[in-house]
Motif scaffolding. Structure first.
Motif, PDB file in Angstrom:
ATOM      1  N   PRO A  72       0.799  -1.226   0.000  1.00 25.04           N
ATOM      2  CA  PRO A  72       0.000   0.000   0.000  1.00 25.04           C
ATOM      3  C   PRO A  72       0.834   1.279   0.000  1.00 25.04           C
ATOM      4  O   PRO A  72       0.440   2.263  -0.621  1.00 25.04           O
ATOM      5  CB  PRO A  72      -0.834  -0.116   1.274  1.00 25.04           C
ATOM      6  N   VAL A  73       1.979   1.269   0.666  1.00 22.90           N
ATOM      7  CA  VAL A  73       2.816   2.477   0.721  1.00 22.90           C
ATOM      8  C   VAL A  73       3.327   2.820  -0.680  1.00 22.90           C
ATOM      9  O   VAL A  73       3.236   3.962  -1.133  1.00 22.90           O
ATOM     10  CB  VAL A  73       3.988   2.310   1.721  1.00 22.90           C
ATOM     11  N   ILE A  74       3.836   1.823  -1.388  1.00 29.61           N
ATOM     12  CA  ILE A  74       4.354   2.064  -2.740  1.00 29.61           C
ATOM     13  C   ILE A  74       3.207   2.324  -3.720  1.00 29.61           C
ATOM     14  O   ILE A  74       3.228   3.313  -4.463  1.00 29.61           O
ATOM     15  CB  ILE A  74       5.238   0.890  -3.213  1.00 29.61           C
ATOM     16  N   ASN A  75       2.207   1.450  -3.738  1.00 28.20           N
ATOM     17  CA  ASN A  75       1.107   1.594  -4.702  1.00 28.20           C
ATOM     18  C   ASN A  75       0.415   2.944  -4.592  1.00 28.20           C
ATOM     19  O   ASN A  75       0.253   3.663  -5.583  1.00 28.20           O
ATOM     20  CB  ASN A  75       0.069   0.490  -4.506  1.00 28.20           C
ATOM     21  N   ILE A  76      -0.024   3.264  -3.395  1.00 30.99           N
ATOM     22  CA  ILE A  76      -0.796   4.494  -3.205  1.00 30.99           C
ATOM     23  C   ILE A  76       0.120   5.712  -3.288  1.00 30.99           C
ATOM     24  O   ILE A  76      -0.263   6.750  -3.824  1.00 30.99           O
ATOM     25  CB  ILE A  76      -1.589   4.471  -1.875  1.00 30.99           C
ATOM     26  N   GLY A  77       1.358   5.578  -2.794  1.00 32.40           N
ATOM     27  CA  GLY A  77       2.314   6.689  -2.877  1.00 32.40           C
ATOM     28  C   GLY A  77       2.591   7.094  -4.309  1.00 32.40           C
ATOM     29  O   GLY A  77       2.511   8.276  -4.664  1.00 32.40           O
ATOM     30  N   VAL A  78       2.878   6.124  -5.166  1.00 27.29           N
ATOM     31  CA  VAL A  78       3.161   6.405  -6.578  1.00 27.29           C
ATOM     32  C   VAL A  78       1.904   6.910  -7.277  1.00 27.29           C
ATOM     33  O   VAL A  78       1.929   7.894  -8.014  1.00 27.29           O
ATOM     34  CB  VAL A  78       3.736   5.149  -7.288  1.00 27.29           C
ATOM     35  N   ASP A  79       0.781   6.246  -7.025  1.00 29.83           N
ATOM     36  CA  ASP A  79      -0.480   6.609  -7.683  1.00 29.83           C
ATOM     37  C   ASP A  79      -0.926   8.021  -7.294  1.00 29.83           C
ATOM     38  O   ASP A  79      -1.354   8.802  -8.143  1.00 29.83           O
ATOM     39  CB  ASP A  79      -1.566   5.593  -7.309  1.00 29.83           C
ATOM     40  N   ALA A  80      -0.807   8.351  -6.010  1.00 35.81           N
ATOM     41  CA  ALA A  80      -1.323   9.636  -5.519  1.00 35.81           C
ATOM     42  C   ALA A  80      -0.386  10.801  -5.811  1.00 35.81           C
ATOM     43  O   ALA A  80      -0.807  11.960  -5.785  1.00 35.81           O
ATOM     44  CB  ALA A  80      -1.587   9.546  -4.013  1.00 35.81           C
ATOM     45  N   ASN A  81       0.878  10.494  -6.102  1.00 37.56           N
ATOM     46  CA  ASN A  81       1.887  11.545  -6.256  1.00 37.56           C
ATOM     47  C   ASN A  81       1.483  12.621  -7.255  1.00 37.56           C
ATOM     48  O   ASN A  81       1.711  13.794  -7.027  1.00 37.56           O
ATOM     49  CB  ASN A  81       3.226  10.918  -6.661  1.00 37.56           C
ATOM     50  N   ASN A  82       0.894  12.238  -8.355  1.00 34.71           N
ATOM     51  CA  ASN A  82       0.505  13.213  -9.373  1.00 34.71           C
ATOM     52  C   ASN A  82      -1.003  13.413  -9.464  1.00 34.71           C
ATOM     53  O   ASN A  82      -1.469  14.138 -10.329  1.00 34.71           O
ATOM     54  CB  ASN A  82       1.016  12.759 -10.746  1.00 34.71           C
ATOM     55  N   GLN A  83      -1.759  12.751  -8.581  1.00 36.79           N
ATOM     56  CA  GLN A  83      -3.209  12.770  -8.758  1.00 36.79           C
ATOM     57  C   GLN A  83      -3.995  13.236  -7.548  1.00 36.79           C
ATOM     58  O   GLN A  83      -5.087  13.767  -7.708  1.00 36.79           O
ATOM     59  CB  GLN A  83      -3.696  11.367  -9.132  1.00 36.79           C
ATOM     60  N   ASN A  84      -3.488  13.004  -6.351  1.00 37.84           N
ATOM     61  CA  ASN A  84      -4.307  13.304  -5.180  1.00 37.84           C
ATOM     62  C   ASN A  84      -3.412  13.706  -4.017  1.00 37.84           C
ATOM     63  O   ASN A  84      -2.841  12.858  -3.340  1.00 37.84           O
ATOM     64  CB  ASN A  84      -5.162  12.081  -4.809  1.00 37.84           C
ATOM     65  N   SER A  85      -3.302  15.012  -3.797  1.00 41.55           N
ATOM     66  CA  SER A  85      -2.370  15.514  -2.783  1.00 41.55           C
ATOM     67  C   SER A  85      -2.779  15.110  -1.364  1.00 41.55           C
ATOM     68  O   SER A  85      -1.924  14.887  -0.514  1.00 41.55           O
ATOM     69  CB  SER A  85      -2.226  17.034  -2.875  1.00 41.55           C
ATOM     70  N   LEU A  86      -4.083  14.990  -1.112  1.00 42.55           N
ATOM     71  CA  LEU A  86      -4.549  14.606   0.229  1.00 42.55           C
ATOM     72  C   LEU A  86      -4.185  13.152   0.526  1.00 42.55           C
ATOM     73  O   LEU A  86      -3.706  12.830   1.623  1.00 42.55           O
ATOM     74  CB  LEU A  86      -6.065  14.815   0.342  1.00 42.55           C
ATOM     75  N   LEU A  87      -4.369  12.289  -0.445  1.00 40.59           N
ATOM     76  CA  LEU A  87      -4.004  10.883  -0.293  1.00 40.59           C
ATOM     77  C   LEU A  87      -2.488  10.739  -0.160  1.00 40.59           C
ATOM     78  O   LEU A  87      -1.990   9.965   0.658  1.00 40.59           O
ATOM     79  CB  LEU A  87      -4.525  10.093  -1.497  1.00 40.59           C
ATOM     80  N   LEU A  88      -1.747  11.509  -0.951  1.00 38.69           N
ATOM     81  CA  LEU A  88      -0.277  11.498  -0.865  1.00 38.69           C
ATOM     82  C   LEU A  88       0.188  11.916   0.529  1.00 38.69           C
ATOM     83  O   LEU A  88       1.120  11.327   1.082  1.00 38.69           O
ATOM     84  CB  LEU A  88       0.327  12.419  -1.925  1.00 38.69           C
ATOM     85  N   GLN A  89      -0.478  12.914   1.107  1.00 39.16           N
ATOM     86  CA  GLN A  89      -0.130  13.367   2.455  1.00 39.16           C
ATOM     87  C   GLN A  89      -0.304  12.239   3.473  1.00 39.16           C
ATOM     88  O   GLN A  89       0.514  12.080   4.382  1.00 39.16           O
ATOM     89  CB  GLN A  89      -0.981  14.585   2.852  1.00 39.16           C
ATOM     90  N   LYS A  90      -1.353  11.423   3.310  1.00 33.27           N
ATOM     91  CA  LYS A  90      -1.579  10.286   4.216  1.00 33.27           C
ATOM     92  C   LYS A  90      -0.449   9.267   4.089  1.00 33.27           C
ATOM     93  O   LYS A  90      -0.012   8.680   5.082  1.00 33.27           O
ATOM     94  CB  LYS A  90      -2.932   9.611   3.922  1.00 33.27           C
ATOM     95  N   VAL A  91       0.033   9.057   2.854  1.00 34.62           N
ATOM     96  CA  VAL A  91       1.150   8.122   2.635  1.00 34.62           C
ATOM     97  C   VAL A  91       2.409   8.657   3.312  1.00 34.62           C
ATOM     98  O   VAL A  91       3.127   7.918   3.999  1.00 34.62           O
ATOM     99  CB  VAL A  91       1.397   7.887   1.124  1.00 34.62           C
ATOM    100  N   LYS A  92       2.672   9.950   3.157  1.00 32.76           N
ATOM    101  CA  LYS A  92       3.852  10.569   3.792  1.00 32.76           C
ATOM    102  C   LYS A  92       3.799  10.424   5.308  1.00 32.76           C
ATOM    103  O   LYS A  92       4.810  10.145   5.954  1.00 32.76           O
ATOM    104  CB  LYS A  92       3.945  12.058   3.412  1.00 32.76           C
ATOM    105  N   GLU A  93       2.608  10.596   5.868  1.00 39.62           N
ATOM    106  CA  GLU A  93       2.436  10.459   7.322  1.00 39.62           C
ATOM    107  C   GLU A  93       2.758   9.031   7.780  1.00 39.62           C
ATOM    108  O   GLU A  93       3.379   8.837   8.834  1.00 39.62           O
ATOM    109  CB  GLU A  93       1.009  10.830   7.729  1.00 39.62           C
ATOM    110  N   VAL A  94       2.352   8.044   6.990  1.00 38.30           N
ATOM    111  CA  VAL A  94       2.634   6.642   7.325  1.00 38.30           C
ATOM    112  C   VAL A  94       4.142   6.381   7.263  1.00 38.30           C
ATOM    113  O   VAL A  94       4.705   5.752   8.167  1.00 38.30           O
ATOM    114  CB  VAL A  94       1.868   5.671   6.387  1.00 38.30           C
TER     115      VAL A  94
END
Length: 198
Positions: A105-127
């Protein structure tokens, strides 16, 4: 007592979290969600504000279960240095375990959200920060307990360890070859012995 709404939310997350994890935010449609759960659009949005809310809840759900599993694995020893070896032991079996989640989930969502969803990316960074903080705390506990050299910068080592693990997971999934995780865990075990252990 768990309410009907809470049970429905739990059911939705159990079904949908692996789909979001595997397909990503943009590629997961509401029809994917309704088809997988057998629920109507109204039932989904009765429990989650919108698709973004559902995606974030799905990510949190997956991470919570993963962190719980890691914590249970680490609880088998009180020794900080042994806990570090238990981290590598956990990740030796991570490829098979994470396939059930739809991937890491860290890699999948991190890569996916990086250019598409800043709020989701922020959650990945927090994790990622939380994981690194926990590893740094284990190292600091080890220094305090006299198991780990006081020369070690705990956060620097934690970031390096996490970088190596995430890189190994990425390569293992990309190449569909468990060698990358196994070899990297061996390297980290050697680093623990040579750089950390007193």
């Amino acid at each position: 007592m768990t309410t009907k709404a809470e049970l429905t939310s739990q059911y939705i997350l159990e079904i949908v979290a692996p789909i979001f994890n595997k397909n990503g935010y943009a590629a997961t449609s509401l029809s994917d969600v309704t088809n997988a759960t057998g629920l109507t659009k109204g039932a989904i949005y009765g429990n989650f504000k919108n698709k973004e809310d559902l995606a974030i809840a799905s990510f949190k759900f997956t991470i919570k279960n993963m962190m719980k599993r890691i914590a249970e694995h680490l609880s088998t020893s009180d020794s900080p240095i042994q806990k570090l070896f238990l981290i590598t032991d956990f990740y030796r079996n991570y490829y098979d375990y994470s396939k059930q989640l739809g991937g890491c989930p860290v890699i999948n969502i991190g890569v996916d959200a990086n250019n598409q969803n800043s709020l989701l990316l922020q959650k990945v960074k927090e994790v990622i920060e939380r994981i690194q903080d926990q590893v740094a705390t284990i190292i600091e506990d080890g220094i305090e307990a006299g198991e780990i050299s006081s020369e070690i910068n705990a956060m620097y080592f934690a970031k390096r360890l996490d970088t190596m693990i995430q890189g190994a997971i990425f390569m293992t999934y990309t190449m569909d070859d468990d060698f990358y995780i196994q070899d990297t865990m061996d390297l980290i075990d050697n680093m623990i012995v040579q750089e950390l252990k007193l």
